[in-house]
Design an enzyme around this catalytic site. Structure first.
Site, PDB file in Angstrom:
ATOM      1  CE  LYS A 109      -4.370  -1.738   1.685  1.00  0.00           C
ATOM      2  NZ  LYS A 109      -5.498  -1.563   2.591  1.00  0.00           N
ATOM      3  CE  LYS A 196      -9.439 -11.561  -4.301  1.00  0.00           C
ATOM      4  NZ  LYS A 196      -8.811 -11.510  -2.992  1.00  0.00           N
ATOM      5  CE  LYS A 199     -15.573   0.944  -5.756  1.00  0.00           C
ATOM      6  NZ  LYS A 199     -15.467   1.993  -4.756  1.00  0.00           N
TER       7      LYS A 199
END
Ligand code: TRP
Length: 334
Positions: A109, A196, A199
């Site tokens: 991240k 996968k 969103k």
């Protein structure tokens, strides 16, 4: 009865990958275990966000989960139980800097932020995120935590933290939680079946669980099937994904019939897509209707969720009373 806890961040959307991969499993587990399901809004503050958006997304996720059949009495919103943060501070004091520094999700991240902007702000919140997650779990003495493999490292850290706390304070107080890697259908992106369904990949990659029928059908129609490099007789990832969706929707007969076609070398992708589109249209229509019913009484539903969070909070407060005693903090009055 054993305790189960799992949580989801209020991302603003719920797609069929989230449903088949996690939420559907929650609705089954709640029949056999003492469950706690949280919408973790504090966690969503660790990446850049807008306050109004966070509040809206938190309510949205609460409504989505209810529409999916998660029992209201199992559900809480994390920030309505602020003891999670209090426990997180205490647990942070039995977690080493090195342990947190090894968390791959933090690195991912932080890299993601820096990619978007060289000067990006990487918060301490993002760094201590796994400690808050440990607090979510330990505060309710969860035995099992249903999560995906991507959360394995965080779960392992939660176990370490529980054990370290017990060791340092000389008391078997916290139960080291175990991950529950239930076999759930793994749904891939329709537009790029090498990834996968997620969103963050963008709109054309995921099917909204509450999506309008027409859009859902269009998405299935344009799903990637053959990429040209699949050996004869095998299923390409895109086609396998469509089969997987069909099965996840409970369409066993259609699945078997189309699989027979495939083995006979007579599978027509248009037939497969039509079946998948029908199944998904039926699914999303049912969910949309349930959501509509909940939305018709928004205020009452919101009040109920606040009440349920307050009831669950009592259990968290009991844990904190015990933890304060164990760790040498003063008892609160009253
Ligand atoms: N980190 C989890 C995720 O991104 C969400 C989460 C927060 C969680 N607290 C938790 C999951 C506690 C399981 C248990 O998916």
């Amino acid at each position: 009865m054993k305790n189960i806890l799992s949580c989801v961040q209020p991302t603003g959307d719920l797609h069929i990958g989230n449903y088949f991969g996690a939420v559907q499993n929650w609705t089954r587990l709640q029949e056999a275990y003492n469950c706690f399901f949280g919408v973790v809004d504090y966690h969503s503050m660790t990446m850049p966000y807008k306050p109004e958006q966070l509040r809206e997304n938190t309510w949205k996720m609460v409504f989505y989960l209810l529409a999916c059949g998660v029992k209201p009495e199992t559900m809480f919103v994390q920030s309505l139980v602020p003891e999670h943060v209090e426990l997180s501070w205490i647990l942070g004091c039995v977690t080493s800097y090195g342990e947190l520094n090894r968390m791959t999700q933090f690195k991912d991240k932080a890299d993601q932020l820096k990619e978007s902007d060289k000067e990006a702000f990487v918060s301490t919140g993002l760094f201590v995120y796994p400690v808050l997650q440990a607090a979510d779990i330990l505060i309710y003495h969860a035995h099992y935590v249903p999560v995906g493999k991507d959360q394995e490292q965080h779960l392992e850290l939660s176990r370490t933290i529980a054990q370290r706390f017990n060791f340092q304070f000389g008391k078997e107080y916290f139960t080291p939680p175990e991950p529950l890697f239930t076999e759930t259908p793994k749904i891939l992106s329709l537009a790029d079946p090498s990834k996968k369904m997620s969103k963050s990949l963008g709109e054309k990659h995921y099917v909204n669980l509450f999506g309008e029928e027409e859009r859902v059908r269009k998405q299935v129609k344009s799903a990637v099937t053959d990429t040209g490099d699949t050996p004869a007789g095998q299923l390409s990832p895109g086609v396998a994904n469509l089969f997987e969706i069909l099965r996840a929707c409970g369409q066993v007969d259609a699945y078997n019939a189309l699989m027979t076609d495939h083995h006979a070398g007579a599978l027509r992708y248009s037939d497969l897509k039509e079946c998948v589109a029908d199944a998904l249209a039926a699914l999303t229509t049912a969910f949309r209707e349930r959501l509509h019913t909940l939305n018709a009484d928004k205020r009452a539903v919101k009040a109920q969720v606040q009440d349920n969070s307050a009831a669950i909070r009592k259990r968290a407060q009991q844990t904190l009373r015990e933890v304060r005693e164990i760790t040498g903090l003063l008892p609160m009055k009253g």
